[in-house]
Motif scaffolding. Structure first.
Motif, short mmCIF file in Angstrom:
data_model
loop_
_atom_site.label_atom_id
_atom_site.label_comp_id
_atom_site.label_asym_id
_atom_site.label_seq_id
_atom_site.Cartn_x
_atom_site.Cartn_y
_atom_site.Cartn_z
N ALA A 97 0.82 -1.21 0.00
CA ALA A 97 0.00 0.00 0.00
C ALA A 97 0.85 1.26 0.00
O ALA A 97 0.62 2.20 -0.79
CB ALA A 97 -0.93 -0.01 1.21
N LYS A 98 1.86 1.30 0.86
CA LYS A 98 2.68 2.50 0.97
C LYS A 98 3.57 2.68 -0.26
O LYS A 98 3.86 3.82 -0.67
CB LYS A 98 3.52 2.45 2.24
N SER A 99 4.01 1.60 -0.87
CA SER A 99 4.82 1.70 -2.08
C SER A 99 4.02 2.35 -3.21
O SER A 99 4.52 3.23 -3.93
CB SER A 99 5.32 0.32 -2.52
N LEU A 100 2.77 1.92 -3.36
CA LEU A 100 1.91 2.51 -4.39
C LEU A 100 1.65 3.99 -4.11
O LEU A 100 1.72 4.83 -5.01
CB LEU A 100 0.59 1.75 -4.47
N GLU A 101 1.38 4.31 -2.84
CA GLU A 101 1.10 5.70 -2.48
C GLU A 101 2.32 6.59 -2.71
O GLU A 101 2.21 7.68 -3.29
CB GLU A 101 0.67 5.78 -1.02
N LEU A 102 3.48 6.12 -2.26
CA LEU A 102 4.70 6.92 -2.42
C LEU A 102 5.08 7.08 -3.89
O LEU A 102 5.52 8.15 -4.32
CB LEU A 102 5.85 6.27 -1.65
N SER A 103 4.93 6.00 -4.65
CA SER A 103 5.28 6.06 -6.06
C SER A 103 4.42 7.08 -6.80
O SER A 103 4.92 7.89 -7.58
CB SER A 103 5.12 4.67 -6.68
N LYS A 104 3.11 7.05 -6.52
CA LYS A 104 2.20 8.00 -7.16
C LYS A 104 2.51 9.44 -6.75
O LYS A 104 2.55 10.36 -7.58
CB LYS A 104 0.76 7.64 -6.82
N ALA A 105 2.73 9.64 -5.44
CA ALA A 105 2.99 10.99 -4.94
C ALA A 105 4.31 11.54 -5.47
O ALA A 105 4.40 12.71 -5.87
CB ALA A 105 3.01 10.98 -3.41
N ALA A 106 5.35 10.70 -5.50
CA ALA A 106 6.65 11.15 -6.00
C ALA A 106 6.59 11.48 -7.48
O ALA A 106 7.18 12.49 -7.93
CB ALA A 106 7.70 10.06 -5.76
N ALA A 107 5.86 10.68 -8.26
CA ALA A 107 5.72 10.97 -9.69
C ALA A 107 4.98 12.30 -9.89
O ALA A 107 5.35 13.10 -10.76
CB ALA A 107 4.97 9.84 -10.37
N GLY A 108 3.95 12.55 -9.08
CA GLY A 108 3.23 13.82 -9.17
C GLY A 108 4.11 15.01 -8.83
O GLY A 108 4.03 16.06 -9.49
N GLU A 109 4.96 14.86 -7.81
CA GLU A 109 5.86 15.96 -7.45
C GLU A 109 6.88 16.23 -8.54
O GLU A 109 7.23 17.38 -8.80
CB GLU A 109 6.57 15.63 -6.13
N ARG A 110 7.37 15.17 -9.18
CA ARG A 110 8.34 15.37 -10.27
C ARG A 110 7.71 16.10 -11.45
O ARG A 110 8.31 17.01 -12.03
CB ARG A 110 8.91 14.02 -10.71
N ASP A 134 -0.12 19.87 -15.01
CA ASP A 134 0.70 19.12 -14.05
C ASP A 134 0.88 19.83 -12.71
O ASP A 134 1.26 19.20 -11.72
CB ASP A 134 2.07 18.81 -14.65
N SER A 135 0.66 21.14 -12.69
CA SER A 135 0.88 21.88 -11.45
C SER A 135 -0.36 22.60 -10.94
O SER A 135 -0.32 23.22 -9.87
CB SER A 135 2.01 22.91 -11.65
N ALA A 136 -1.45 22.55 -11.68
CA ALA A 136 -2.65 23.30 -11.29
C ALA A 136 -3.20 22.84 -9.94
O ALA A 136 -3.75 23.65 -9.18
CB ALA A 136 -3.72 23.16 -12.38
N ASP A 137 -3.05 21.55 -9.63
CA ASP A 137 -3.60 21.02 -8.38
C ASP A 137 -2.60 21.04 -7.23
O ASP A 137 -2.88 20.49 -6.15
CB ASP A 137 -4.07 19.58 -8.60
N SER A 138 -1.46 21.66 -7.43
CA SER A 138 -0.44 21.68 -6.38
C SER A 138 -0.92 22.51 -5.18
O SER A 138 -1.35 23.66 -5.35
CB SER A 138 0.87 22.27 -6.93
N PRO A 139 -0.84 21.98 -3.98
CA PRO A 139 -1.23 22.77 -2.80
C PRO A 139 -0.31 23.96 -2.59
O PRO A 139 -0.70 24.94 -1.96
CB PRO A 139 -1.13 21.76 -1.65
N LEU A 140 0.91 23.87 -3.10
CA LEU A 140 1.84 24.99 -2.97
C LEU A 140 1.37 26.18 -3.81
O LEU A 140 1.42 27.33 -3.36
CB LEU A 140 3.24 24.55 -3.40
N ARG A 181 13.98 6.16 3.73
CA ARG A 181 14.74 6.79 2.64
C ARG A 181 13.80 7.37 1.57
O ARG A 181 14.03 8.47 1.06
CB ARG A 181 15.69 5.78 2.02
N GLN A 182 12.76 6.61 1.24
CA GLN A 182 11.82 7.07 0.22
C GLN A 182 11.07 8.33 0.66
O GLN A 182 10.85 9.25 -0.13
CB GLN A 182 10.83 5.95 -0.11
N ILE A 183 10.68 8.36 1.92
CA ILE A 183 9.95 9.53 2.43
C ILE A 183 10.87 10.74 2.50
O ILE A 183 10.45 11.88 2.23
CB ILE A 183 9.34 9.21 3.81
N ALA A 184 12.14 10.53 2.85
CA ALA A 184 13.11 11.63 2.84
C ALA A 184 13.27 12.19 1.43
O ALA A 184 13.34 13.42 1.24
CB ALA A 184 14.45 11.16 3.39
N ALA A 185 13.32 11.30 0.43
CA ALA A 185 13.42 11.76 -0.96
C ALA A 185 12.16 12.51 -1.37
O ALA A 185 12.23 13.51 -2.09
CB ALA A 185 13.66 10.56 -1.88
#
Length: 246
Positions: free
Chosen positions: A55-68, A88-94, A208-212
């Motif tokens: 579950a966490k691998s899928l969540e992190l993979s999706k979130a990291a791809a979105g951030e990139r 790609d950036s319209a939904d960014s909370p930032l 390590r993945q969360i730090a990245a």
């Protein structure tokens, strides 16, 4: 030769009375109820570990791809309003946080330093919230990795104690009495290690993945802050661009 006949006969008798089903399942089925409970608890912990991994691998993979993708769009945008319109950036909370602060500070756009400080403060809170969200679910891995060996050790101690009780009750030390309890103890130890080792490895992997991921969010916040600074530096044209982003 006569002296050796008694030990050999006794040994043969012990071998003849040994339990035949010393497989993992057979040992579990013949184990004491306490050892069974320990093994079942460790098996459940192992299931939790592998469930969190998937579950966490899928969540992190999706979130990291979105951030990139968001970083590529934001870093290439000329202004905040342009970045806010990119898919790609319209939904960014930032982006949303920057636009919200600019809207609230519409009458204080000349205070560049104060505005950028307020935007950066919003970004820090967003980064912290995203980090907490990604960390959620990994805590059980650390708990399992730290406690599973000791839970298995409890089962080991109980199994050995059960063997000594059997020796006391039967007044004999033959293998038929000792072997089942020792087998239970070793099985509990093995299951404890099987549950603990993957949990520790997976926990460190996610750390390590969360730090990245946090670094990617920080890169995006820096990119959005550059857009805000760039718009402010443009003066009137920049202010018009900022208001267009609202």
């Amino acid at each position: 030769m006569v002296v050796l006949a008694v030990p050999i006969a006794a040994f043969a008798q012990d071998i003849g009375t040994l339990p035949q089903n010393l497989t993992a399942w057979g040992m579990f089925m013949s184990a004491d109820w306490v050892v069974k409970g320990v093994i079942l608890a460790l098996a459940a912990a192992s299931v939790v570990t592998w469930t969190v991994l998937v579950a966490k691998s899928l969540e992190l993979s999706k979130a990291a791809a979105g951030e990139r993708k968001a970083f590529t769009a934001i870093d290439g945008a000329r202004s905040l309003s342009a970045a806010a319109k990119l898919p790609d950036s319209a939904d960014s909370p930032l982006i949303a946080a920057a636009v919200a602060e600019l809207k609230l500070s519409a009458d204080a756009l000349d205070d560049h330093d104060g505005l950028k400080e307020r935007v950066a403060s919003r970004f820090e809170r967003i980064e912290a919230a995203l980090s907490r969200r990604m960390t959620k679910g990994t805590t059980p891995l650390g708990t399992i990795g730290a406690t599973a060996p000791f839970v298995g050790l409890f089962g080991t101690v109980w199994g050995i104690m059960h063997s000594f009780i059997g020796i006391s009750q039967h007044q004999t030390t033959n293998l038929a009495v000792v072997a089942p309890g020792i087998a239970e103890a070793l099985l509990a130890t093995a299951i404890g290690l099987i549950a603990a080792i993957p949990a520790v490895v997976i926990y460190n992997h996610f750390a390590r993945q969360i730090a990245a991921y946090r670094a990617s969010v920080a890169d995006n916040s820096a990119a959005v802050l550059r857009l805000v600074s760039r718009d402010l530096s443009r003066g009137i044209a920049g202010k018009a661009d900022i208001r267009a982003a609202e």
